[in-house]
Design a protein around this motif. Structure first.
Motif, PDB file in Angstrom:
ATOM      1  N   ALA A 177       0.838  -1.211   0.000  1.00 30.59           N
ATOM      2  CA  ALA A 177       0.000   0.000   0.000  1.00 30.59           C
ATOM      3  C   ALA A 177       0.866   1.253   0.000  1.00 30.59           C
ATOM      4  O   ALA A 177       0.563   2.230  -0.694  1.00 30.59           O
ATOM      5  CB  ALA A 177      -0.933  -0.010   1.202  1.00 30.59           C
ATOM      6  N   THR A 178       1.954   1.246   0.761  1.00 29.17           N
ATOM      7  CA  THR A 178       2.859   2.402   0.789  1.00 29.17           C
ATOM      8  C   THR A 178       3.530   2.591  -0.568  1.00 29.17           C
ATOM      9  O   THR A 178       3.661   3.724  -1.048  1.00 29.17           O
ATOM     10  CB  THR A 178       3.928   2.217   1.886  1.00 29.17           C
ATOM     11  N   LEU A 179       3.951   1.494  -1.196  1.00 26.81           N
ATOM     12  CA  LEU A 179       4.557   1.604  -2.526  1.00 26.81           C
ATOM     13  C   LEU A 179       3.563   2.147  -3.550  1.00 26.81           C
ATOM     14  O   LEU A 179       3.929   2.961  -4.400  1.00 26.81           O
ATOM     15  CB  LEU A 179       5.081   0.244  -2.978  1.00 26.81           C
ATOM     16  N   ARG A 180       2.303   1.698  -3.475  1.00 20.73           N
ATOM     17  CA  ARG A 180       1.285   2.231  -4.395  1.00 20.73           C
ATOM     18  C   ARG A 180       1.064   3.713  -4.149  1.00 20.73           C
ATOM     19  O   ARG A 180       0.925   4.497  -5.087  1.00 20.73           O
ATOM     20  CB  ARG A 180      -0.034   1.481  -4.223  1.00 20.73           C
ATOM     21  N   ARG A 181       1.050   4.112  -2.880  1.00 18.59           N
ATOM     22  CA  ARG A 181       0.798   5.523  -2.550  1.00 18.59           C
ATOM     23  C   ARG A 181       1.914   6.420  -3.078  1.00 18.59           C
ATOM     24  O   ARG A 181       1.670   7.521  -3.550  1.00 18.59           O
ATOM     25  CB  ARG A 181       0.676   5.662  -1.033  1.00 18.59           C
ATOM     26  N   PHE A 182       3.163   5.922  -2.989  1.00 21.77           N
ATOM     27  CA  PHE A 182       4.314   6.727  -3.395  1.00 21.77           C
ATOM     28  C   PHE A 182       4.847   6.340  -4.767  1.00 21.77           C
ATOM     29  O   PHE A 182       5.981   6.674  -5.107  1.00 21.77           O
ATOM     30  CB  PHE A 182       5.428   6.616  -2.348  1.00 21.77           C
ATOM     31  N   SER A 183       4.057   5.653  -5.580  1.00 15.54           N
ATOM     32  CA  SER A 183       4.551   5.193  -6.886  1.00 15.54           C
ATOM     33  C   SER A 183       4.902   6.364  -7.804  1.00 15.54           C
ATOM     34  O   SER A 183       5.916   6.323  -8.518  1.00 15.54           O
ATOM     35  CB  SER A 183       3.533   4.273  -7.552  1.00 15.54           C
ATOM     36  N   GLU A 184       4.082   7.410  -7.811  1.00 17.82           N
ATOM     37  CA  GLU A 184       4.380   8.549  -8.683  1.00 17.82           C
ATOM     38  C   GLU A 184       5.641   9.294  -8.247  1.00 17.82           C
ATOM     39  O   GLU A 184       6.513   9.569  -9.085  1.00 17.82           O
ATOM     40  CB  GLU A 184       3.183   9.498  -8.761  1.00 17.82           C
ATOM     41  N   PRO A 185       5.808   9.638  -6.946  1.00 15.71           N
ATOM     42  CA  PRO A 185       7.072  10.277  -6.558  1.00 15.71           C
ATOM     43  C   PRO A 185       8.294   9.399  -6.810  1.00 15.71           C
ATOM     44  O   PRO A 185       9.355   9.903  -7.196  1.00 15.71           O
ATOM     45  CB  PRO A 185       6.898  10.549  -5.058  1.00 15.71           C
ATOM     46  N   LEU A 186       8.163   8.080  -6.636  1.00 15.78           N
ATOM     47  CA  LEU A 186       9.293   7.191  -6.890  1.00 15.78           C
ATOM     48  C   LEU A 186       9.647   7.154  -8.379  1.00 15.78           C
ATOM     49  O   LEU A 186      10.828   7.148  -8.742  1.00 15.78           O
ATOM     50  CB  LEU A 186       8.985   5.783  -6.382  1.00 15.78           C
ATOM     51  N   THR A 187       8.635   7.167  -9.242  1.00 14.50           N
ATOM     52  CA  THR A 187       8.882   7.201 -10.682  1.00 14.50           C
ATOM     53  C   THR A 187       9.563   8.514 -11.076  1.00 14.50           C
ATOM     54  O   THR A 187      10.504   8.529 -11.877  1.00 14.50           O
ATOM     55  CB  THR A 187       7.565   7.033 -11.457  1.00 14.50           C
ATOM     56  N   ALA A 188       9.103   9.619 -10.494  1.00 10.65           N
ATOM     57  CA  ALA A 188       9.718  10.919 -10.776  1.00 10.65           C
ATOM     58  C   ALA A 188      11.158  10.948 -10.290  1.00 10.65           C
ATOM     59  O   ALA A 188      12.038  11.497 -10.967  1.00 10.65           O
ATOM     60  CB  ALA A 188       8.908  12.027 -10.119  1.00 10.65           C
ATOM     61  N   ALA A 189      11.425  10.337  -9.144  1.00 13.01           N
ATOM     62  CA  ALA A 189      12.804  10.273  -8.637  1.00 13.01           C
ATOM     63  C   ALA A 189      13.674   9.432  -9.565  1.00 13.01           C
ATOM     64  O   ALA A 189      14.851   9.758  -9.793  1.00 13.01           O
ATOM     65  CB  ALA A 189      12.814   9.703  -7.226  1.00 13.01           C
ATOM     66  N   VAL A 217      15.807  18.090 -14.406  1.00 15.56           N
ATOM     67  CA  VAL A 217      14.974  19.220 -13.957  1.00 15.56           C
ATOM     68  C   VAL A 217      13.488  18.863 -14.062  1.00 15.56           C
ATOM     69  O   VAL A 217      12.706  19.133 -13.135  1.00 15.56           O
ATOM     70  CB  VAL A 217      15.309  20.491 -14.783  1.00 15.56           C
ATOM     71  N   MET A 218      13.084  18.239 -15.172  1.00 16.44           N
ATOM     72  CA  MET A 218      11.684  17.842 -15.330  1.00 16.44           C
ATOM     73  C   MET A 218      11.280  16.789 -14.284  1.00 16.44           C
ATOM     74  O   MET A 218      10.199  16.844 -13.712  1.00 16.44           O
ATOM     75  CB  MET A 218      11.423  17.294 -16.736  1.00 16.44           C
ATOM     76  N   GLY A 219      12.178  15.839 -14.022  1.00 15.24           N
ATOM     77  CA  GLY A 219      11.900  14.825 -13.013  1.00 15.24           C
ATOM     78  C   GLY A 219      11.780  15.423 -11.629  1.00 15.24           C
ATOM     79  O   GLY A 219      10.913  15.028 -10.837  1.00 15.24           O
ATOM     80  N   LEU A 220      12.621  16.407 -11.328  1.00 16.55           N
ATOM     81  CA  LEU A 220      12.560  17.066 -10.029  1.00 16.55           C
ATOM     82  C   LEU A 220      11.256  17.849  -9.866  1.00 16.55           C
ATOM     83  O   LEU A 220      10.600  17.784  -8.820  1.00 16.55           O
ATOM     84  CB  LEU A 220      13.767  17.981  -9.859  1.00 16.55           C
ATOM     85  N   ALA A 221      10.857  18.579 -10.915  1.00 16.47           N
ATOM     86  CA  ALA A 221       9.585  19.311 -10.862  1.00 16.47           C
ATOM     87  C   ALA A 221       8.409  18.344 -10.711  1.00 16.47           C
ATOM     88  O   ALA A 221       7.470  18.597  -9.940  1.00 16.47           O
ATOM     89  CB  ALA A 221       9.412  20.162 -12.106  1.00 16.47           C
ATOM     90  N   TRP A 222       8.458  17.240 -11.425  1.00 13.06           N
ATOM     91  CA  TRP A 222       7.420  16.220 -11.325  1.00 13.06           C
ATOM     92  C   TRP A 222       7.383  15.634  -9.919  1.00 13.06           C
ATOM     93  O   TRP A 222       6.313  15.408  -9.348  1.00 13.06           O
ATOM     94  CB  TRP A 222       7.675  15.148 -12.378  1.00 13.06           C
ATOM     95  N   ALA A 223       8.555  15.392  -9.325  1.00 14.18           N
ATOM     96  CA  ALA A 223       8.619  14.823  -7.976  1.00 14.18           C
ATOM     97  C   ALA A 223       7.992  15.762  -6.946  1.00 14.18           C
ATOM     98  O   ALA A 223       7.277  15.320  -6.039  1.00 14.18           O
ATOM     99  CB  ALA A 223      10.063  14.516  -7.600  1.00 14.18           C
ATOM    100  N   VAL A 224       8.229  17.069  -7.094  1.00 11.42           N
ATOM    101  CA  VAL A 224       7.638  18.039  -6.159  1.00 11.42           C
ATOM    102  C   VAL A 224       6.117  17.997  -6.252  1.00 11.42           C
ATOM    103  O   VAL A 224       5.412  17.918  -5.239  1.00 11.42           O
ATOM    104  CB  VAL A 224       8.177  19.463  -6.442  1.00 11.42           C
ATOM    105  N   GLN A 225       5.581  18.025  -7.476  1.00 13.20           N
ATOM    106  CA  GLN A 225       4.119  17.960  -7.641  1.00 13.20           C
ATOM    107  C   GLN A 225       3.564  16.616  -7.169  1.00 13.20           C
ATOM    108  O   GLN A 225       2.488  16.553  -6.581  1.00 13.20           O
ATOM    109  CB  GLN A 225       3.739  18.198  -9.101  1.00 13.20           C
ATOM    110  N   ALA A 226       4.289  15.537  -7.422  1.00 17.98           N
ATOM    111  CA  ALA A 226       3.824  14.217  -6.997  1.00 17.98           C
ATOM    112  C   ALA A 226       3.771  14.116  -5.480  1.00 17.98           C
ATOM    113  O   ALA A 226       2.823  13.545  -4.920  1.00 17.98           O
ATOM    114  CB  ALA A 226       4.733  13.137  -7.577  1.00 17.98           C
ATOM    115  N   LEU A 227       4.753  14.684  -4.804  1.00 21.08           N
ATOM    116  CA  LEU A 227       4.725  14.675  -3.339  1.00 21.08           C
ATOM    117  C   LEU A 227       3.571  15.516  -2.810  1.00 21.08           C
ATOM    118  O   LEU A 227       2.947  15.168  -1.798  1.00 21.08           O
ATOM    119  CB  LEU A 227       6.058  15.169  -2.779  1.00 21.08           C
TER     120      LEU A 227
END
Length: 195
Positions: free
Chosen positions: A10-22, A48-58
């Motif tokens: 469940a934790t991996l599913r919740r954080f899947s988008e930030p992990l992909t961005a990272a 830079v795009m991955g970092l911006a995506w990670a911020v929005q995903a978090l």
């Protein structure tokens, strides 16, 4: 027996988008280390795009609340709808002029007000309310950090031995700028304090 425990899954599913961005950010940094006229700029762009995506995903992760309130939130074609046994309705995002966080009977709601005065209350913990993040983030001039911060503010408790108020209208999170080219209501209110 499952390979991964249900709580960990469940934790991996919740954080899947930030992990992909990272992972995209890390891949971009790796490309930069290879050097060259092509890989260095491409890697920098990806990082830079991955970092911006990670911020929005978090921020999306922080915005998501467990569903506790009856009803369902729907976002479809620039409209927000909320269906519940006792209340509900639709609000057009194009006609939205104000967004607030309000507290009624111990529950927190998004208050979406249209230009014609109609308002819709949407519980922050209704099923599907996580879809509101992208809808609100698309509003012109929306500060997604302020949006998440408003959601994370605890429900105000009473002072001393006094109980918490049953109802409170929070501060404006977002207000549409005047469409005639002027400034929005928040800026006018701030300007009037300085006069």
């Amino acid at each position: 027996m499952p390979l991964i425990r249900p709580a960990a899954a469940a934790t991996l599913r919740r954080f899947s988008e930030p992990l992909t961005a990272a992972a995209v950010t890390a891949f971009g940094i790796w490309l930069m280390t290879l050097g060259g006229w092509l890989l260095w700029p491409l890697g920098g762009f990806l990082a830079v795009m991955g970092l911006a995506w990670a911020v929005q995903a978090l921020r999306r992760v922080r915005f998501r609340q467990p569903a506790k309130t009856p009803g369902v939130v729907e976002v479809d074609e620039a409209q927000v709808g909320y269906y519940a046994p006792d209340l509900g309705g639709y609000v057009s995002l194009d006609e939205l002029v104000e967004l607030r966080m309000v507290r009624l009977r111990g529950n927190r709601f998004w208050r979406l007000k249209q230009s014609d005065g109609q308002a819709l209350l949407v519980p922050v913990d209704a099923a599907g309310s996580h879809r509101l993040f992208d809808a609100f983030a698309a509003l012109p001039g929306m500060d997604t950090q302020a949006l998440v911060a408003a959601l994370e503010d605890p429900v105000p408790a009473g002072e001393g031995n006094l109980p918490a108020p049953a109802e409170s209208i929070g501060a404006v999170i977002w207000r549409r700028a005047d469409r005639r080219g002027g400034r929005g209501g928040l800026d006018l209110a701030a300007r009037s304090r300085h006069l």
